[in-house]
Design an enzyme around this catalytic site. Structure first.
Site, PDB file in Angstrom:
ATOM      1  N   CYS A 123      20.969 -40.023 -12.062  1.00 17.63           N
ATOM      2  CA  CYS A 123      21.567 -40.002 -10.729  1.00 17.63           C
ATOM      3  C   CYS A 123      21.778 -41.449 -10.284  1.00 17.63           C
ATOM      4  O   CYS A 123      21.288 -42.374 -10.916  1.00 17.63           O
ATOM      5  CB  CYS A 123      20.696 -39.253  -9.724  1.00 17.63           C
ATOM      6  N   LYS A 199      20.135 -27.368  -7.271  1.00 23.40           N
ATOM      7  CA  LYS A 199      19.250 -28.303  -6.588  1.00 23.40           C
ATOM      8  C   LYS A 199      19.498 -28.137  -5.097  1.00 23.40           C
ATOM      9  O   LYS A 199      20.593 -28.396  -4.609  1.00 23.40           O
ATOM     10  CB  LYS A 199      19.541 -29.735  -7.035  1.00 23.40           C
ATOM     11  N   LYS A 242      15.578 -26.394  -8.615  1.00 25.74           N
ATOM     12  CA  LYS A 242      14.698 -27.349  -7.927  1.00 25.74           C
ATOM     13  C   LYS A 242      14.889 -27.206  -6.437  1.00 25.74           C
ATOM     14  O   LYS A 242      16.045 -27.232  -5.989  1.00 25.74           O
ATOM     15  CB  LYS A 242      15.062 -28.777  -8.366  1.00 25.74           C
ATOM     16  N   SER A 268       7.547 -32.722  -5.257  1.00 23.29           N
ATOM     17  CA  SER A 268       6.517 -33.531  -4.598  1.00 23.29           C
ATOM     18  C   SER A 268       5.852 -32.821  -3.416  1.00 23.29           C
ATOM     19  O   SER A 268       4.635 -32.871  -3.262  1.00 23.29           O
ATOM     20  CB  SER A 268       7.112 -34.865  -4.146  1.00 23.29           C
TER      21      SER A 268
END
Ligand SMILES: [Zn+2]
Length: 317
Positions: A123, A199, A242, A268
């Site tokens: 990315c 995502k 994700k 996270s």
């Protein structure tokens, strides 16, 4: 046959029976450990803790090699590399720097541990001064097609550095096809692509920039299937969802629709919640982590990308 002839508790009576009929098993061989590699850390002790992610550090090249070795010794086959450059610019040119953090770490890890699979996150957002995943137009919107060219250039640099898999996480339209074509033209036809297909613009990544213009609306499951199927058409070898835990229904649907290897990224925020609750004594960390990771596998993920990978691998030994 209904109750009383049927009693599902019969098969739950003893640990041995429960073990015999267990449908889903966790294996460190299905885990991927994400690593954050930062330029310029080698002179500063090699690691810096990440706030709100206890046990996770930003790493020097040497630190990343050590982590990869530790993961390998625990039976974890792969690491996913993120680069943190010393300098950023409008284009994110550090992403395709052959001497960038991801490229250097890839070479160093493959030299030291040839059997460790290195997956390169692809990315531009870590490398752009504005923090978006692509090039910005004058009006501040992301220029999809121009960004795709830069992503393809980055993929070549990562693959030439020795990355075993290229994992585009930007969510630009058409990037998988462009990366596949660029790799094939450059003699890298054997390098597979793990596409971050679905995502979501999630609060579980922590307080990042507004990326709702390209990341997915958390409310949309059908659209996640369209994203995954388009990536398959464009040549993705594996697809990813994700985050993981708030999207287990999407993991299952993507698995059923594609029949490809599916990865799910336990992000996270998912990690931080468990760590914080465990530190406060609100839950048993080991039991909660193993249950969460099992649920991701049960939902249909073949591969679980998680910051818990090393702990979970130790608990499973
Ligand atoms: Zn990005």
């Amino acid at each position: 046959m209904p109750f009383p002839q049927t009693r599902l508790r019969r098969l739950r009576a003893t640990p041995v029976l429960r073990d015999l009929v267990r449908e889903t098993r966790l294996d460190p061989g299905d885990f991927v450990l994400p690593l954050f590699v930062e330029e310029g850390l080698d002179g500063r002790g090699g690691r810096v803790p990440i706030h709100a992610m206890p046990g996770v550090d930003r790493l020097s090249i040497a630190g990343a090699v050590a982590e990869a070795g530790e993961a390998h010794a625990l039976g974890i086959p792969a690491v996913l590399l993120f680069g943190i450059p010393a300098d950023k610019d409008e284009e994110g040119s550090g992403a395709w720097d052959d001497e960038g953090a991801v490229q250097l770490a890839t070479r160093a890890i493959k030299d030291a541990h040839p059997d460790v699979l290195v997956i390169a996150d692809l990315c531009l957002c870590e490398y752009t001064s504005h923090g978006h995943c692509g090039l910005l137009r004058a009006d501040g919107s992301v220029d999809n097609d121009a960004s795709v060219e830069l992503l393809a250039r980055t993929a070549l640099s990562q693959a030439h550095a020795g990355a075993d898999l290229i994992a585009p996480s930007d969510m630009m339209d058409g990037r998988v096809g462009a990366i596949r074509a660029a790799l094939d033209e450059d003699g890298l036809g054997d390098t597979p692509i793990l596409a971050y297909s679905a995502k979501f613009a999630s609060a579980f990544y922590g307080p990042f920039r507004d990326r709702r213009g390209y990341q997915m609306d958390p409310a949309n499951g059908d659209e996640a299937l369209r994203e995954a199927l388009l990536d398959v058409q464009e040549g993705a070898d594996m697809v990813m969802v994700k985050p993981a835990l708030p999207y287990l229904d999407v993991v299952r649907r993507v698995k059923d629709a594609t029949r490809l290897p599916v990865a799910a990224y336990n992000v996270s925020g998912e990690y931080a919640m468990v760590k914080a609750a465990a530190a406060a004594g609100y839950l048993d960390e080991r039991a909660a982590v193993l249950e969460a990771l099992t649920s991701i596998r049960r939902a249909g993920a073949d591969i679980v990308i998680t910051y818990h990978a090393k702990d979970a691998a130790r608990w499973l030994q």
